[in-house]
Design an enzyme around this catalytic site. Structure first.
Site, short mmCIF file in Angstrom:
data_model
loop_
_atom_site.label_atom_id
_atom_site.label_comp_id
_atom_site.label_asym_id
_atom_site.label_seq_id
_atom_site.Cartn_x
_atom_site.Cartn_y
_atom_site.Cartn_z
N ASP A 16 53.58 9.13 32.10
CA ASP A 16 52.62 10.23 32.20
C ASP A 16 51.38 9.88 31.35
O ASP A 16 51.48 9.15 30.37
CB ASP A 16 53.29 11.49 31.65
CG ASP A 16 52.55 12.78 31.96
OD1 ASP A 16 52.97 13.48 32.89
OD2 ASP A 16 51.58 13.10 31.24
N HIS B 253 56.90 17.91 27.32
CA HIS B 253 56.25 18.46 26.12
C HIS B 253 57.04 19.61 25.47
O HIS B 253 56.75 19.96 24.32
CB HIS B 253 54.85 19.00 26.45
CG HIS B 253 53.91 17.95 26.95
ND1 HIS B 253 53.65 16.78 26.26
CD2 HIS B 253 53.16 17.88 28.09
CE1 HIS B 253 52.78 16.05 26.94
NE2 HIS B 253 52.47 16.69 28.06
N ASP C 101 49.36 11.87 36.35
CA ASP C 101 48.03 12.29 35.89
C ASP C 101 47.24 11.12 35.29
O ASP C 101 46.17 11.31 34.72
CB ASP C 101 48.12 13.47 34.90
CG ASP C 101 49.30 13.39 33.96
OD1 ASP C 101 49.94 12.32 33.90
OD2 ASP C 101 49.59 14.39 33.27
N HIS D 96 49.91 11.74 29.38
CA HIS D 96 50.06 12.36 28.06
C HIS D 96 51.29 11.79 27.34
O HIS D 96 52.28 11.44 27.98
CB HIS D 96 50.23 13.88 28.20
CG HIS D 96 49.06 14.54 28.88
ND1 HIS D 96 49.06 14.83 30.22
CD2 HIS D 96 47.88 14.97 28.39
CE1 HIS D 96 47.90 15.41 30.55
NE2 HIS D 96 47.17 15.51 29.45
ZN LIG Z 1 50.65 14.76 31.61
#
Ligand SMILES: [Zn+2]
Length: 384
Positions: free
Chosen positions: A146, A110, A235, A148
């Site tokens: 991931d 990120h 996650d 995200h």
């Molecule tokens: Zn994540």
């Protein structure tokens, strides 16, 4: 993001004898010149001198000191060592010393050019990809599983046709950072080299794997990478406290093996794997990334393998409130029905399963229609 999750992972891998005879590299902090491949000089300087703001403003400069990105002592040094670890792994592969390398502390996908974001300070994996581009590689496939969206890496190479980024993640309408829509496909000459497959909350192993296999292998085959770089955030697990997918460790293990096999098939075996998110610090991350290490080593740890008592005792002492896992799997069912085009083979007879399959197929088709034509593939043909 407590470093304990990495310690627990290495301890579990060691307790299973997985690391016997394996070369471990001790990373040095990345040079400033390497940080500047991705980050602005202003931002690096701000990280070096950051102090936790008093009375935390809503939008602190460079994202430093926000609730997600608190400032801590030695932050620049710690974040630089993470970058150094992923760079050392990339360099070992580029120099031919190893076909595969894993950096479990890495995967800070990120972090942006001029801001910390989502617990990520420096984007180690974007720095490593940039370094590879300057050292003989001009076709790099980045696969991000991931939960995200891999927004920072996508952003770094959005206009660069040499890097294919594929992210499979929880739908942006339902999860931070709210990007990663199928319509984000790359800019200019790089159109078609950003691919996003958003999946709905509640997605389980079978549907996730159906979606992955309907999009990723075809795109990787068409792109013909010289190296595969995988962000292996875990996650996506059903117990993860920050997100809402429903994968098991078994499903995550299947994803790692699929990415390794793609590297073997299309990139002469060159595979750089990094960690990422994962907030089940005791019950999820150590098992999942031990399977990742095993996958990279071509060593099989069966999901029903019992976890050594010494490791259980160790994590109990460190985290007495958590019930440690006893086996290396969750008993997840990773069998899936492959996607077979917009016509489909029809219903399974189980209404709940049919609904879940229709949901993933809708996502698959949107993603393929947005990008596959740009890669010279037929969005509707399951053989592509
Ligand atoms: Zn994540």
């Amino acid at each position: 993001m407590k470093p304990a999750r990495l310690k627990f992972t290495m301890a579990l891998a060691e307790s299973l004898g997985l690391l016997d005879g394996v070369e471990l590299l001790a990373p040095a902090a990345a040079d400033r010149s390497d940080l500047l491949r991705i980050h602005t000089a202003d931002y690096v300087e701000a990280v070096e001198h950051a102090r936790q703001p008093v009375g935390a403003p809503q939008a602190p400069p460079f994202g430093l000191g926000s609730p997600d990105n608190p400032v801590f002592p030695g932050m620049h040094q710690a974040a630089s060592v993470i970058v150094g670890g992923t760079l050392a792994a990339a360099q070992a592969i580029a120099e031919g010393r190893s076909r595969r390398a894993v950096s479990i502390a890495g995967g800070m996908h990120h972090a942006m050019a001029a801001s910390a974001s989502g617990f990520c300070v420096y984007n180690d994996v974007a720095v490593a990809i940039s370094w590879l581009l300057d050292h003989g590689f001009d076709r790099i496939a980045y696969l991000d599983v991931d939960v995200h969206h891999g927004d920072g890496v996508q952003r770094a190479f959005y206009g660069d046709p040499r890097v294919l980024t594929i992210s499979v993640h929880q739908h942006p309408a339902t999860l931070w950072p709210s990007t990663g829509w199928p319509e984000e496909t790359g800019a200019g000459a790089a159109e078609g080299t950003a691919i996003n497959l958003p999946v709905l909350p509640g997605t389980r192993d079978a549907q996730w794997l159906r979606g992955f296999h309907a999009v990723v292998p075809g795109a990787v085959a068409a792109f013909r990478p010289q190296i595969v770089v995988s962000q292996c955030g875990v996650d996506t697990h059903r117990e993860d406290p920050l997100a809402d997918l429903a994968l098991t460790v078994d499903g995550q293990r299947a994803a790692f093996r699929a990415m390794r096999d793609l590297a073997d098939q299309y990139a002469e075996g060159r595979w750089l794997a990094v960690g990422g998110g994962g907030y089940g610090l005791v019950r999820v991350v150590p098992r999942a990334w031990t399977h990742l290490l095993a996958t990279a080593l071509d060593r099989t740890i069966a999901p029903d393998t019992a976890i050594p008592q010494a490791w259980i005792d160790q994590v109990r002492a460190a985290a007495p409130q958590v019930d440690p896992p006893r086996t290396m799997g969750d008993g997840g069912d990773i069998a899936y029905r492959p996607w077979d085009g917009p016509g489909g083979t029809g219903e399974t007879g189980d209404p709940q399963l049919d609904r879940a399959e229709r949901a993933i197929d809708t996502a698959v088709l949107a993603t393929r229609r947005a990008t596959f034509g740009l890669l010279g593939l037929d969005p509707e043909d399951p053989r592509d």
